[in-house]
Design a protein around this motif. Structure first.
Motif, PDB file in Angstrom:
ATOM      1  N   SER A 401       0.822  -1.215   0.000  1.00 14.19           N
ATOM      2  CA  SER A 401       0.000   0.000   0.000  1.00 14.19           C
ATOM      3  C   SER A 401       0.852   1.259   0.000  1.00 14.19           C
ATOM      4  O   SER A 401       0.349   2.351  -0.264  1.00 14.19           O
ATOM      5  N   ARG A 402       2.130   1.108   0.310  1.00 15.69           N
ATOM      6  CA  ARG A 402       3.050   2.249   0.299  1.00 15.69           C
ATOM      7  C   ARG A 402       3.860   2.326  -0.989  1.00 15.69           C
ATOM      8  O   ARG A 402       4.855   3.035  -1.064  1.00 15.69           O
ATOM      9  N   GLY A 403       3.455   1.539  -2.008  1.00 14.90           N
ATOM     10  CA  GLY A 403       4.064   1.668  -3.332  1.00 14.90           C
ATOM     11  C   GLY A 403       5.024   0.564  -3.722  1.00 14.90           C
ATOM     12  O   GLY A 403       5.553   0.584  -4.838  1.00 14.90           O
ATOM     13  N   LEU A 404       5.276  -0.410  -2.846  1.00 14.20           N
ATOM     14  CA  LEU A 404       6.177  -1.507  -3.196  1.00 14.20           C
ATOM     15  C   LEU A 404       5.392  -2.623  -3.881  1.00 14.20           C
ATOM     16  O   LEU A 404       4.228  -2.865  -3.563  1.00 14.20           O
ATOM     17  N   ASP A 405       6.055  -3.301  -4.842  1.00 12.65           N
ATOM     18  CA  ASP A 405       5.400  -4.473  -5.413  1.00 12.65           C
ATOM     19  C   ASP A 405       5.589  -5.659  -4.466  1.00 12.65           C
ATOM     20  O   ASP A 405       6.263  -5.556  -3.431  1.00 12.65           O
ATOM     21  N   LEU A 406       5.010  -6.808  -4.828  1.00 14.61           N
ATOM     22  CA  LEU A 406       5.035  -7.959  -3.934  1.00 14.61           C
ATOM     23  C   LEU A 406       6.457  -8.421  -3.640  1.00 14.61           C
ATOM     24  O   LEU A 406       6.799  -8.695  -2.476  1.00 14.61           O
TER      25      LEU A 406
END
Length: 448
Positions: A401-406
């Motif tokens: 939710s803070r912009g990182l992918d999995l």
């Protein structure tokens, strides 16, 4: 051929394989060279080898029926067709690991010292590094004397090693040195290598030591390494042991430490290599007010099996120890940890803690952990514990939710789990490199 005793409940076929394999392993040992060892070293090693060979007549390669080996199947060793060691390739073309902060680097290729790859330029008057030919008689007398020398792989090393790397730091010598030992295996066929290291710190001295085991990408050899460490009164050693061999390699290691009063041993064992690996960490606190710190980090992926056994035995009062062992297990990998702390009646006022923390990255990953306390003294402060967990979905979701992918979210959480131990290193560049290598190792197997 050795007449090796097998378990009474073993089948005839299994017993035959065990007898053949242990005897064949001993037959692969190299002849002793008087020119390399010197007369005193030759006499010492010849006597130790004979004693160890005699002890092996009463030994057998462990099976999963033994409590200390019940999670570790040694069939990759007992069924492998090992060959005699071959001459190493052109040493000048071989890459080796390097540490920016090092002062001395010694490289051994397939168990043979490689001066062209080593760097001995920054010597110090109080630090003596060499082999048995350069060791003092008092140092030679310490070789092979620590408890546990009768253990089968330790005895096999003693009976088979052709030389010993010796490091001695004089009394009250604190050079601020980092000594980097690189053990490089380049075998193209399965062979057995028996590195042996003897470290002696005289009273009041200090040293930072890094043992680094690496190999070629397709190495299938067995490394059977033994390191003996003696710490004098008020001596301090910061010791890092890295096992980053090929995923096809086999590795058995033993680190035995004897601590005199007021000494401090800080050990860091990092391992992610090898198809099968085992590290035995034996610490004997032989005087009052010793300090012992043991930190371990193991990463297994694919079908790797990594086993860590530690034993810390106190024999005097007012000692302290802290142990944290972490395992990161992915794929169908398996990790084993058994940590034992023994506090007899004589070790009053002991303060010892032990924690096993484990992270599973896949449903088929497995961890077997057993923290263990054996306390007879009645005035102590001792604790132990173990945790096994997976990456928390809430934590992964929060990072996404803070912009990182999995993948980035998982990497950040894995790195945070490991960095607690790596941040304690006295060698910053090494800690950074290890963190990157661990993530790279996990990615390679995941992507494959």
């Amino acid at each position: 051929m050795l007449h090796v005793i097998a378990n009474s409940d073993s089948s005839t076929t299994t017993a035959h394989k065990t007898v053949t394999q242990l005897g064949d392993l001993l037959k692969l040992r190299q002849e002793l060279d008087e020119v390399v060892l010197g007369q005193a070293g030759l006499a010492t090693l010849r006597q130790l080898r004979q004693g160890a060979e005699d002890a092996l007549h009463e030994q057998f390669i462990p099976t999963t029926r033994q409590e200390e080996w019940r999670f570790t199947d040694l069939s990759p060793i007992t069924q492998a067709p090992f060959f005699p060691p071959v001459s190493p390739p052109d040493l000048a073309t071989l890459p080796t690991q390097r540490i920016a902060e090092k002062h001395l680097r010694m490289v051994l290729v397939n168990g043979v010292y490689a001066p062209d790859l080593s760097d001995m330029g920054n010597s110090h008057a109080g630090v003596m590094v060499g082999n048995l030919a350069q060791a003092r008689p008092e140092t030679l007398a310490l070789l092979g004397q620590l408890p546990g020398r009768e253990e089968v792989f330790t005895a096999l090393n003693t009976a088979s090693c052709s030389d010993v790397l010796t490091i001695e730091v004089g009394a009250k010598v604190c050079p601020g040195f980092v000594i980097h030992l690189v053990f490089l295996s380049t075998a193209t066929q399965a062979t057995v290598i028996h590195p042996r290291v003897l470290v002696v710190l005289q009273p009041g001295s200090s040293l930072t030591l890094v043992e680094d085991y690496i190999s070629g990408e397709t190495d299938t050899s067995l490394t059977n390494a033994v390191t003996e460490i003696y710490l004098g009164n008020q001596a301090e050693l910061d010791h890092t042991r890295i096992q980053r061999q090929a995923p096809t390699a086999l590795h058995i290691g033993k680190t035995a430490i004897s601590q005199a009063q007021h000494s401090q041993y800080s050990g860091h064992a990092i391992a992610w290599g090898g198809q099968l690996s085992r590290h035995n960490w034996d610490v004997h606190s032989n005087g009052p007010e010793t300090t012992t710190i043991l930190e371990g980090l193991t990463v297994t992926t694919g079908t790797q099996l990594a086993d860590t056994h530690s034993g810390l035995i106190f024999s005097a009062p007012h000692c302290s120890s802290q142990q944290v062992n972490k395992c990161i297990v992915g794929g169908r990998g398996r990790a084993v940890f058994n940590g034992k702390i023994v506090v007899p009646q004589a070790a009053q006022m002991t303060d010892a803690s032990q924690l096993s923390r484990n992270l599973l990255l896949s449903p088929k990953a497995r961890i077997d952990t057993k923290p263990q306390l054996e306390i007879v003294a009645d005035n102590v402060k001792c604790s132990h514990g173990a945790t096994v967990s997976q990456l928390a979905e809430d934590d992964v979701f929060y990072l996404q939710s803070r912009g990182l992918d999995l993948q980035q979210a998982r990497d950040l959480l894995i790195r945070a789990f490991a960095v607690e131990l790596l941040d304690g290193f006295q060698i910053p560049s090494l800690a950074k490199e290890l963190a990157q290598n661990i993530l790279s190792h996990i990615h390679q197997v995941t992507e494959a």
